[in-house]
Design a protein around this motif. Structure first.
Motif, PDB file in Angstrom:
ATOM      1  N   VAL A 130      -2.153   4.000  -0.870  1.00  0.00           N
ATOM      2  CA  VAL A 130      -3.174   3.746  -1.397  1.00  0.00           C
ATOM      3  C   VAL A 130      -4.373   3.968  -0.041  1.00  0.00           C
ATOM      4  N   TYR A 168      -3.777  -3.705 -13.155  1.00  0.00           N
ATOM      5  CA  TYR A 168      -4.498  -2.352 -12.905  1.00  0.00           C
ATOM      6  C   TYR A 168      -4.146  -1.450 -13.832  1.00  0.00           C
ATOM      7  N   SER A 226      -7.491   7.198  -9.358  1.00  0.00           N
ATOM      8  CA  SER A 226      -8.430   6.324  -9.485  1.00  0.00           C
ATOM      9  C   SER A 226      -7.891   5.009 -10.536  1.00  0.00           C
ATOM     10  N   CYS A 227      -7.843   3.687 -10.146  1.00  0.00           N
ATOM     11  CA  CYS A 227      -7.325   2.732 -10.521  1.00  0.00           C
ATOM     12  C   CYS A 227      -8.441   1.780 -10.796  1.00  0.00           C
ATOM     13  N   GLY A 252       0.704  -1.112   0.077  1.00  0.00           N
ATOM     14  CA  GLY A 252      -0.211  -0.089  -0.022  1.00  0.00           C
ATOM     15  C   GLY A 252       0.932   1.257  -0.084  1.00  0.00           C
ATOM     16  N   VAL A 277      -0.932   1.055  -5.617  1.00  0.00           N
ATOM     17  CA  VAL A 277      -2.098   0.257  -5.772  1.00  0.00           C
ATOM     18  C   VAL A 277      -1.538  -1.297  -6.128  1.00  0.00           C
ATOM     19  N   ALA A 334      -5.901   6.025  -4.803  1.00  0.00           N
ATOM     20  CA  ALA A 334      -4.652   6.292  -4.305  1.00  0.00           C
ATOM     21  C   ALA A 334      -4.171   7.771  -4.270  1.00  0.00           C
ATOM     22  N   SER A 382      -4.654   3.171 -14.766  1.00  0.00           N
ATOM     23  CA  SER A 382      -5.005   4.315 -14.091  1.00  0.00           C
ATOM     24  C   SER A 382      -6.542   4.753 -14.827  1.00  0.00           C
ATOM     25  N   THR A 438      -0.598  -3.747  -3.652  1.00  0.00           N
ATOM     26  CA  THR A 438      -1.748  -4.451  -2.805  1.00  0.00           C
ATOM     27  C   THR A 438      -2.088  -5.655  -3.538  1.00  0.00           C
ATOM     28  N   ALA A 470      -9.265   0.457  -1.389  1.00  0.00           N
ATOM     29  CA  ALA A 470      -9.135  -0.438  -2.325  1.00  0.00           C
ATOM     30  C   ALA A 470     -10.416  -1.470  -2.282  1.00  0.00           C
ATOM     31  N   ALA A 504      -9.620   1.072  -7.050  1.00  0.00           N
ATOM     32  CA  ALA A 504      -8.842   1.573  -5.722  1.00  0.00           C
ATOM     33  C   ALA A 504      -8.401   2.973  -6.191  1.00  0.00           C
TER      34      ALA A 504
END
Length: 165
Positions: A127, A101, A155-156, A55, A91, A137, A103, A94, A130, A135
């Motif tokens: 983060v 992931y 945001s992801c 994280g 992100v 961050a 973006s 984790t 999640a 997620a």
């Protein structure tokens, strides 16, 4: 006076393949330790992944003239790249094996100028939240005196990676 800069990078397929081999945190720790090559953008800008925890990640950069905009300070795109890398990799740290992931957005606030006289800067990504599909961050950019230079949120989208991809 004309200046030049030469740099090298590894095949980007190498870190991409390594990313699929384990958890996000394992991958980032291997990259920070030099067991996995960094992406070409790291060589292009001079980014270094210094820390990776669950994280939280830290990237650093020594600002140079090659990062300057036409008015004599580091270009905002360099700030944004550092912050995007820190938030996204926080992100990534984790994620279990088989999850990736991308973006969805990046919102950046520039707070102070950066020049070659600023010295090494570091982007700390953490983060905030999640879930299973997304997620959130944040990343903050600091100078050596711990003054905040910029802040970002990202945001992801989280998604499964198909076997063999």
């Amino acid at each position: 006076m004309s200046r030049s800069r030469t740099y090298t990078w590894e095949d980007p397929a190498l870190p991409a393949a390594a990313a699929a081999g384990g958890s996000g945190l394992e991958f980032l720790r291997d990259m920070a330790a030099g067991r996995v090559p960094g992406p070409p953008i790291a060589a292009t800008l001079g980014l270094a992944l210094e820390e990776a925890e669950h994280g939280r990640v830290v990237f650093s950069l020594e600002p140079g003239e090659e990062h300057y905009n036409p008015i004599g300070s580091v270009h905002g795109g360099v700030y944004a790249t550092l912050l995007d890398s820190a938030a996204g990799c926080a992100v990534h740290s984790t994620l279990p094996r088989g999850v990736a992931y991308t973006s969805l957005d990046l919102t950046v606030k520039f707070l102070r100028p950066i020049t070659v006289h600023t010295g090494k800067v570091r982007a700390v990504g953490t983060v905030l939240s999640a879930g299973r599909r997304t997620a959130l961050a944040q990343a903050e950019l600091y100078d050596t005196d711990d003054r905040r230079l910029a802040h970002a949120t990202s945001s992801c989208l989280l998604f499964p990676v198909p076997d063999g991809a």
